[in-house]
Design a protein around this motif. Structure first.
Motif, PDB file in Angstrom:
ATOM      1  N   SER A 196      10.291  20.264  -6.637  1.00 32.49           N
ATOM      2  CA  SER A 196      10.132  19.560  -7.903  1.00 32.49           C
ATOM      3  C   SER A 196      10.474  18.083  -7.762  1.00 32.49           C
ATOM      4  CB  SER A 196      11.025  20.188  -8.978  1.00 32.49           C
ATOM      5  OG  SER A 196      12.387  19.925  -8.710  1.00 32.49           O
ATOM      6  N   SER A 197      10.020  17.305  -8.731  1.00 34.71           N
ATOM      7  CA  SER A 197      10.319  15.872  -8.738  1.00 34.71           C
ATOM      8  C   SER A 197      10.077  15.320 -10.128  1.00 34.71           C
ATOM      9  CB  SER A 197       9.442  15.125  -7.724  1.00 34.71           C
ATOM     10  OG  SER A 197       9.723  13.735  -7.730  1.00 34.71           O
ATOM     11  N   THR A 198      10.536  14.105 -10.309  1.00 31.50           N
ATOM     12  CA  THR A 198      10.187  13.338 -11.501  1.00 31.50           C
ATOM     13  C   THR A 198       9.156  12.287 -11.098  1.00 31.50           C
ATOM     14  OG1 THR A 198      12.063  11.862 -11.061  1.00 31.50           O
ATOM     15  CG2 THR A 198      12.426  13.686 -12.595  1.00 31.50           C
ATOM     16  N   GLU A 199       8.703  11.511 -12.055  1.00 31.49           N
ATOM     17  CA  GLU A 199       7.734  10.459 -11.796  1.00 31.49           C
ATOM     18  C   GLU A 199       8.342   9.368 -10.922  1.00 31.49           C
ATOM     19  OE1 GLU A 199       5.251   7.110 -14.428  1.00 31.49           O
ATOM     20  OE2 GLU A 199       6.512   8.612 -15.415  1.00 31.49           O
ATOM     21  N   GLY A 200       7.513   8.733 -10.097  1.00 27.41           N
ATOM     22  CA  GLY A 200       7.944   7.555  -9.370  1.00 27.41           C
ATOM     23  C   GLY A 200       8.219   7.777  -7.896  1.00 27.41           C
ATOM     24  N   LEU A 201       9.050   6.908  -7.337  1.00 27.98           N
ATOM     25  CA  LEU A 201       9.337   6.856  -5.907  1.00 27.98           C
ATOM     26  C   LEU A 201      10.596   7.665  -5.637  1.00 27.98           C
ATOM     27  CD1 LEU A 201       8.020   5.271  -3.505  1.00 27.98           C
ATOM     28  CD2 LEU A 201       9.732   3.505  -3.911  1.00 27.98           C
ATOM     29  N   THR A 202      10.436   8.975  -5.372  1.00 27.64           N
ATOM     30  CA  THR A 202      11.583   9.883  -5.340  1.00 27.64           C
ATOM     31  C   THR A 202      11.872  10.486  -3.974  1.00 27.64           C
ATOM     32  OG1 THR A 202      10.257  11.828  -5.902  1.00 27.64           O
ATOM     33  CG2 THR A 202      11.140  10.514  -7.739  1.00 27.64           C
ATOM     34  N   ALA A 203      10.929  10.417  -3.036  1.00 30.53           N
ATOM     35  CA  ALA A 203      11.073  11.032  -1.710  1.00 30.53           C
ATOM     36  C   ALA A 203      11.264  12.544  -1.804  1.00 30.53           C
ATOM     37  CB  ALA A 203      12.225  10.409  -0.924  1.00 30.53           C
TER      38      ALA A 203
ATOM     39  N   VAL B 161       0.825  -1.211   0.000  1.00 28.50           N
ATOM     40  CA  VAL B 161       0.000   0.000   0.000  1.00 28.50           C
ATOM     41  C   VAL B 161       0.855   1.256   0.000  1.00 28.50           C
ATOM     42  CG1 VAL B 161      -1.665   1.352   1.331  1.00 28.50           C
ATOM     43  CG2 VAL B 161      -1.968  -1.112   1.100  1.00 28.50           C
ATOM     44  N   ILE B 162       1.831   1.348   0.910  1.00 31.25           N
ATOM     45  CA  ILE B 162       2.575   2.604   1.014  1.00 31.25           C
ATOM     46  C   ILE B 162       3.526   2.814  -0.155  1.00 31.25           C
ATOM     47  CG2 ILE B 162       2.335   2.746   3.515  1.00 31.25           C
ATOM     48  CD1 ILE B 162       5.260   1.898   3.759  1.00 31.25           C
ATOM     49  N   GLU B 163       3.901   1.742  -0.843  1.00 29.10           N
ATOM     50  CA  GLU B 163       4.678   1.946  -2.064  1.00 29.10           C
ATOM     51  C   GLU B 163       3.830   2.689  -3.098  1.00 29.10           C
ATOM     52  OE1 GLU B 163       7.048  -0.373  -5.647  1.00 29.10           O
ATOM     53  OE2 GLU B 163       5.884  -1.533  -4.206  1.00 29.10           O
ATOM     54  N   ILE B 164       2.572   2.310  -3.216  1.00 26.98           N
ATOM     55  CA  ILE B 164       1.667   2.988  -4.138  1.00 26.98           C
ATOM     56  C   ILE B 164       1.484   4.447  -3.730  1.00 26.98           C
ATOM     57  CG2 ILE B 164      -0.691   3.032  -5.036  1.00 26.98           C
ATOM     58  CD1 ILE B 164      -0.791  -0.002  -4.346  1.00 26.98           C
ATOM     59  N   LEU B 165       1.237   4.674  -2.446  1.00 24.71           N
ATOM     60  CA  LEU B 165       0.918   6.015  -1.966  1.00 24.71           C
ATOM     61  C   LEU B 165       2.108   6.955  -1.992  1.00 24.71           C
ATOM     62  CD1 LEU B 165      -1.370   5.146   1.087  1.00 24.71           C
ATOM     63  CD2 LEU B 165      -2.029   5.605  -1.287  1.00 24.71           C
ATOM     64  N   SER B 166       3.308   6.420  -2.099  1.00 25.95           N
ATOM     65  CA  SER B 166       4.518   7.256  -2.056  1.00 25.95           C
ATOM     66  C   SER B 166       5.023   7.649  -3.437  1.00 25.95           C
ATOM     67  CB  SER B 166       5.634   6.520  -1.299  1.00 25.95           C
ATOM     68  OG  SER B 166       5.242   6.224   0.019  1.00 25.95           O
ATOM     69  N   LYS B 167       4.320   7.238  -4.487  1.00 25.82           N
ATOM     70  CA  LYS B 167       4.793   7.493  -5.844  1.00 25.82           C
ATOM     71  C   LYS B 167       4.127   8.719  -6.460  1.00 25.82           C
ATOM     72  CE  LYS B 167       5.947   2.768  -7.338  1.00 25.82           C
ATOM     73  NZ  LYS B 167       5.560   1.676  -8.269  1.00 25.82           N
ATOM     74  N   HIS B 168       4.903   9.413  -7.291  1.00 28.78           N
ATOM     75  CA  HIS B 168       4.349  10.488  -8.108  1.00 28.78           C
ATOM     76  C   HIS B 168       3.873   9.930  -9.440  1.00 28.78           C
ATOM     77  CE1 HIS B 168       5.558  13.732  -5.481  1.00 28.78           C
ATOM     78  NE2 HIS B 168       6.797  13.281  -5.450  1.00 28.78           N
ATOM     79  N   ALA B 169       2.735  10.413  -9.899  1.00 28.52           N
ATOM     80  CA  ALA B 169       2.213  10.010 -11.197  1.00 28.52           C
ATOM     81  C   ALA B 169       2.920  10.771 -12.315  1.00 28.52           C
ATOM     82  CB  ALA B 169       0.709  10.266 -11.265  1.00 28.52           C
ATOM     83  N   SER B 170       2.732  10.289 -13.541  1.00 32.58           N
ATOM     84  CA  SER B 170       3.413  10.901 -14.686  1.00 32.58           C
ATOM     85  C   SER B 170       2.820  12.245 -15.062  1.00 32.58           C
ATOM     86  CB  SER B 170       3.340   9.957 -15.888  1.00 32.58           C
ATOM     87  OG  SER B 170       1.987   9.654 -16.208  1.00 32.58           O
ATOM     88  N   ASP B 171       1.571  12.517 -14.655  1.00 29.77           N
ATOM     89  CA  ASP B 171       0.941  13.784 -15.029  1.00 29.77           C
ATOM     90  C   ASP B 171       0.878  14.763 -13.863  1.00 29.77           C
ATOM     91  OD1 ASP B 171      -0.934  12.494 -13.468  1.00 29.77           O
ATOM     92  OD2 ASP B 171      -2.636  12.907 -14.790  1.00 29.77           O
ATOM     93  N   GLU B 172       1.748  14.578 -12.861  1.00 27.97           N
ATOM     94  CA  GLU B 172       1.708  15.427 -11.671  1.00 27.97           C
ATOM     95  C   GLU B 172       2.071  16.866 -12.017  1.00 27.97           C
ATOM     96  OE1 GLU B 172       0.112  15.897  -8.871  1.00 27.97           O
ATOM     97  OE2 GLU B 172       0.889  13.955  -8.207  1.00 27.97           O
ATOM     98  N   VAL B 173       1.376  17.803 -11.383  1.00 30.39           N
ATOM     99  CA  VAL B 173       1.674  19.229 -11.524  1.00 30.39           C
ATOM    100  C   VAL B 173       2.139  19.722 -10.156  1.00 30.39           C
ATOM    101  CG1 VAL B 173       0.797  21.501 -12.167  1.00 30.39           C
ATOM    102  CG2 VAL B 173      -0.096  19.449 -13.309  1.00 30.39           C
ATOM    103  N   TYR B 174       3.326  20.302 -10.114  1.00 24.62           N
ATOM    104  CA  TYR B 174       3.960  20.645  -8.842  1.00 24.62           C
ATOM    105  C   TYR B 174       3.760  22.116  -8.472  1.00 24.62           C
ATOM    106  CZ  TYR B 174       6.043  16.071  -9.411  1.00 24.62           C
ATOM    107  OH  TYR B 174       6.211  14.721  -9.560  1.00 24.62           O
ATOM    108  N   LEU B 175       3.978  22.394  -7.202  1.00 22.05           N
ATOM    109  CA  LEU B 175       3.813  23.738  -6.669  1.00 22.05           C
ATOM    110  C   LEU B 175       4.635  24.730  -7.494  1.00 22.05           C
ATOM    111  CD1 LEU B 175       2.359  25.118  -4.275  1.00 22.05           C
ATOM    112  CD2 LEU B 175       4.505  24.936  -2.991  1.00 22.05           C
ATOM    113  N   GLY B 176       4.014  25.839  -7.871  1.00 21.83           N
ATOM    114  CA  GLY B 176       4.667  26.816  -8.726  1.00 21.83           C
ATOM    115  C   GLY B 176       4.420  26.583 -10.200  1.00 21.83           C
ATOM    116  N   GLN B 177       3.645  25.522 -10.522  1.00 19.88           N
ATOM    117  CA  GLN B 177       3.296  25.213 -11.908  1.00 19.88           C
ATOM    118  C   GLN B 177       1.779  25.227 -12.067  1.00 19.88           C
ATOM    119  OE1 GLN B 177       4.897  21.319 -12.595  1.00 19.88           O
ATOM    120  NE2 GLN B 177       7.031  21.943 -12.410  1.00 19.88           N
TER     121      GLN B 177
END
Length: 878
Positions: free
Chosen positions: A862-869, A790-806
């Motif tokens: 900022s971040s990229t897709e996936g499990l980045t912390a 469960v937490i692996e799923i919840l900790s990932k960024h999606a490919s279409d994420e829009v980040y703060l300042g965007q």
């Protein structure tokens, strides 16, 4: 050809129930189109996303849509004047124009954008086109991104930022309306558009009746009466609507009531587990839905969890040593062939592939959590145990100790004496030659206190499979800026009754022998408390749950052209959908959270108990730090605060993010509100704030701490707090879940037996095999596998994420001053990110990386897709 068309229409009538409305007036529409070829034209460009033609159902709809086009139906638009009114004082409505080349413009094989031309007849006295109607004459919905008009006489290009699903016209009582991306307060709305503005808000509110369907656009409130299924024998209290169980409201679905208890709403079947109603525009986008979450979260609930349970029923097993935990990240979990076949046969191919090793021998192979990537044992040190209170996934509970011994706020008439049993004699050896009074005056003593939050429920929790304590942990701030644990107090309710107070025992740091093993277990019990509190309170309640009423109230009371709507709506993306999904598979009765976390069936009831203490102003980071005694007001310090723990990564980074948000909000709001009177005269704003309190957080509507929303400063502080909760606060408590908690030894989610007593078999096991004794006490292997999934799923960024300042669209407003301010906000966040990275390289700041050598990056924007912390999405989107 006409025979084929007839068959298609008859098929459509059988499958959709009604196509006739799309074709009856075909002749008239064709005449309209011929008429449109005469006179002056205004060109337009429409961008939309059609359904995926690889889906059989959607392909069938696509054929029907094409036939509709042949009959003269299709998609039509009508411009509405913002400057010229008809006899009824409404803006003048232009003649219909149709999307061109629908038949020759093939949709992409995978869902994506399609661009269509459109030509509007233009009348010289039409004025400014401030809105438009759109009528979808097809049988399937589409996502309308934008309309851009070219060379409108006297105005140039006019853009409409739409970003909304448009269903077939037969689904609506009135054609959909969209407004140009100009921004104005209600009283500044052009007179011809005012009724259109008011009517659109009425449409979004609905009448509070009926079951909502996927094409509905209704935002309404309900209590949490959908977590349990009394028809199946599940019982959990209804949360919200009572003093005993207060709670924020959630989005109303209007589903039928349960048969056995009409206080509850019926639940969806597990097969349909993620099809719960939210307004379609609040649903995940196609990328995210087809990404990992849409299928994976559902699969964990309906396939992996029961599948693993069946395996463990047949072949019960436990982790026997720490190496077996490590092996989860090296080779995966071994499953007998027959059980493996049963477990995986229902999984979708992408999920199946992601859960297997390449050689196909083992199941559930996980990525290595960051906390053990560099050093496999550093997690167990006292320094790392303390550091994670400042730079871990739950840095929001630790507070400065101001009174010794620690006091309890629990009612002594109900719970007796709950005061701590820790004395100065117990901790003086760790105070660096200071007395307790001197340490308190020098701001050297801190406490991680989970005692009062858990004690009222502990007797009931321990009647389940959980066996745990309410904990207090005292720490000393050393000269190098790190914290040193001094003592852990483990407390249980008095066996003869709550009114007799607590039974407490103290445990002290030790490194070797059985004393070291006991100390490790004491830290584990603290971790169990902290994980449960984090998941249910810091994460779910204080971000997901409390924000949903803001989302509902915003859509019901603030027009899409209201400046505060435009400011806040990016910070609401996906939240209602992820909350609805959580109610279905995560926080529901017997759901994934109850199955893996220590409060078990009392999990949500406990969060209701903590909600009683929730206040909106204290969610602002500066107020939160001051309340916990971690900071004091200081006008000469950055952000107006002086931190009493200088090397507090969450607070240091968070204050920079907070200040950047507040600067942006101040600049933006000041563009539209020149004084406090403008705030008071904005009836949409006042209705929004009133409804938010009285309906959204109805159980707290009489609290005196609510801002009155009478001044510009109150608006700025409130909007800053909303954005902070939705973006940075959620990022800080969410995206570190797997990096820190994926290694279950570091953050166990439950405990199954109490501390071993001298002379027992458990104590002898602790002496002879401490790793095995530790593993028998904390989260079981089954719970660990489900929880980590469960937490692996919840900790990932999606490919279409829009980040703060965007923003998802660069044309979200036509106000150039707002765009300039937002660009400045983005640049400021970029500078904050650089400063965070520089701090992480500073070896003198020992709490930035700690013994595990894991830099604190959870508030890197900022971040990229996936499990980045790292990475701060605009919204609570997972």
């Amino acid at each position: 050809m006409f025979g084929i068309g007839k068959n298609i229409v008859e098929g459509a009538l059988n499958t959709t129930g009604d196509l006739a409305g799309s074709v009856i007036n075909a002749g008239g529409n064709i005449i309209d189109r011929v008429t449109h070829l005469r006179g002056k034209k205004i060109k337009g460009k429409v961008i939309l996303m059609r359904s995926n033609v690889l889906d059989f159902t959607e392909f069938h709809s696509s054929l029907l849509d094409n036939f509709t086009e042949l009959l003269g139906g299709g998609v039509s638009l009508q411009l509405i004047s913002a400057t010229h009114a008809s006899n009824d004082s409404r803006g003048k409505v232009g003649s219909k124009a149709f999307l061109e080349r629908w038949l020759t413009s093939l949709p992409p094989l995978f869902t994506g954008e399609s661009v269509f031309q459109i030509n509007f007849n233009w009348e010289d006295d039409f004025g400014f086109p401030g809105a438009f109607y759109i009528r979808n004459g097809h049988t399937s919905e589409f996502f309308l991104k934008s309309l851009t008009l070219e060379d409108v006489p006297g105005y140039g290009n006019v853009h409409f930022d739409c970003n909304s699903w448009v269903y077939p016209s037969r689904r609506y009582n009135k054609d959909r309306i969209f407004f140009a991306n100009h921004t104005c307060l209600p009283n500044d709305t052009p007179a011809p558009l005012r009724k259109y503005r008011e009517e659109e808000l009425w449409n979004l509110r609905g009448d509070g009746t009926g079951e909502r369907k996927e094409w509905d656009r209704i935002y309404d409130y309900d209590v949490y009466n959908d977590l349990a299924d009394p028809d199946d024998g599940d019982h959990r209290p209804v949360l919200g609507g009572s003093q005993q169980y207060p709670y924020p409201r959630r989005g109303r679905t209007g589903r039928p009531r349960a048969r056995k208890d009409h206080n509850y709403e019926s639940r969806l079947s597990q097969v349909m587990s993620l099809d719960i109603y939210v307004p379609k525009d609040e649903n995940f986008g196609h990328l995210k839905m087809s990404d990992f979450l849409g299928h994976t979260l559902k699969a964990v609930s309906i396939s992996i969890k029961p599948g693993l349970q069946s395996i463990f029923d047949v072949t019960p097993t436990e982790f026997d040593n720490f190496k077996e935990v490590d092996d989860l990240f090296q080779g995966g979990f071994p499953v007998p062939f027959n059980a493996f076949k049963t477990l995986t046969e229902d999984l979708t191919p992408p999920l199946f592939k992601s859960l297997l090793r390449n050689d196909g021998e083992k199941f559930l192979k996980f990525p290595t959590p960051q906390v053990v990537k560099d050093n496999k044992s550093a997690w167990s040190t006292d320094e790392e145990f303390a550091r994670e209170m400042l730079a871990g996934v739950n840095p929001l509970v630790i507070r400065r100790l101001e009174i010794f011994p620690p006091l309890s706020k629990l009612d002594p008439k109900v719970y007796g004496n709950q005061r701590s049993t820790i004395t100065e004699e117990h901790i003086k050896h760790g105070l660096n030659r200071l007395t307790v009074d001197e340490a308190i005056k020098q701001n050297k003593l801190y406490i991680l206190d989970h005692h009062d939050a858990l004690m009222p429920y502990l007797r009931r929790i321990n009647a389940t499979s959980t066996k745990t304590y309410a904990t207090r942990t005292l720490l000393f701030l050393k000269d190098d800026g790190t914290l040193k644990p001094l003592v852990i107090e483990l407390s249980l309710p008095h066996p003869q009754g709550d009114e007799l107070g607590a039974i407490s025992k103290l445990y002290f740091p030790a490194e070797k022998g059985v004393e070291g093993s006991i100390w490790s277990l004491a830290k584990a019990y603290v971790g169990v408390n902290d994980v449960g509190y984090h998941q249910l309170i810091s994460h779910w309640l204080h971000t997901h749950a409390v924000l949903e009423p803001f989302i509902i109230a915003t859509h019901r009371q603030l027009s899409v052209i209201h400046p505060i709507h435009k400011l806040l709506v990016p910070h609401y993306k996906d939240t209602m959908f992820i909350n609805a999904s959580a109610r279905q598979v995560l926080i529901n009765a017997n759901g994934l959270i109850e199955s893996t976390h220590f409060p078990s069936k009392y999990a949500m009831e406990l969060s209701s108990y903590i909600y009683k203490e929730w206040t909106f102003p204290d969610q602002a980071l500066p107020n939160n730090l001051i309340k916990r005694g971690i900071a004091v007001e200081d006008s000469n310090s950055p952000h107006g605060l002086r931190l009493l723990i200088n090397d507090y990564p969450f607070a240091v980074d968070g204050l920079e993010i907070w200040s950047a948000i507040k600067s942006w909000v101040t600049h933006y709001c000041s563009l539209y509100y020149k004084d406090d009177k403008a705030i008071q005269n904005d009836f949409e704003l006042q209705s929004w704030w009133t409804e938010l309190r009285e309906k959204g957080h109805a159980d707290k509507k009489h609290e005196p701490w609510w801002p009155k929303m009478q001044t510009l400063s109150e608006l700025i502080e409130s909007c800053t707090t909303i954005i902070w909760i939705a973006s940075a606060l959620h990022a800080a408590v969410n995206f570190g879940q797997y990096p820190y908690g994926g290694y279950v030894l570091n953050r166990p989610t439950t405990s199954r037996r109490l501390m071993p007593e001298v002379g027992t078999a458990e104590y002898k096991e602790l002496e002879s095999n401490p790793e095995k004794a530790f593993l028998r006490t904390i989260t079981s292997e089954l719970q660990a596998l489900i929880g980590i999934s469960v937490i692996e799923i919840l900790s990932k960024h999606a490919s279409d994420e829009v980040y703060l300042g965007q923003r998802a669209s660069i044309e979200w407003t036509s106000d150039k001053f707002a765009l300039e301010a937002f660009e400045k906000f983005g640049k400021e966040l970029f500078e904050v990110e650089n400063r965070i990275m520089q701090r992480n390289k500073d070896g003198s700041l020992k709490n930035r990386s700690g013994p595990v050598n894991m830099p604190y990056t959870l508030l890197v924007p900022s971040s990229t897709e996936g499990l980045t912390a790292k990475g701060i999405p605009n919204s609570i989107s997972i």
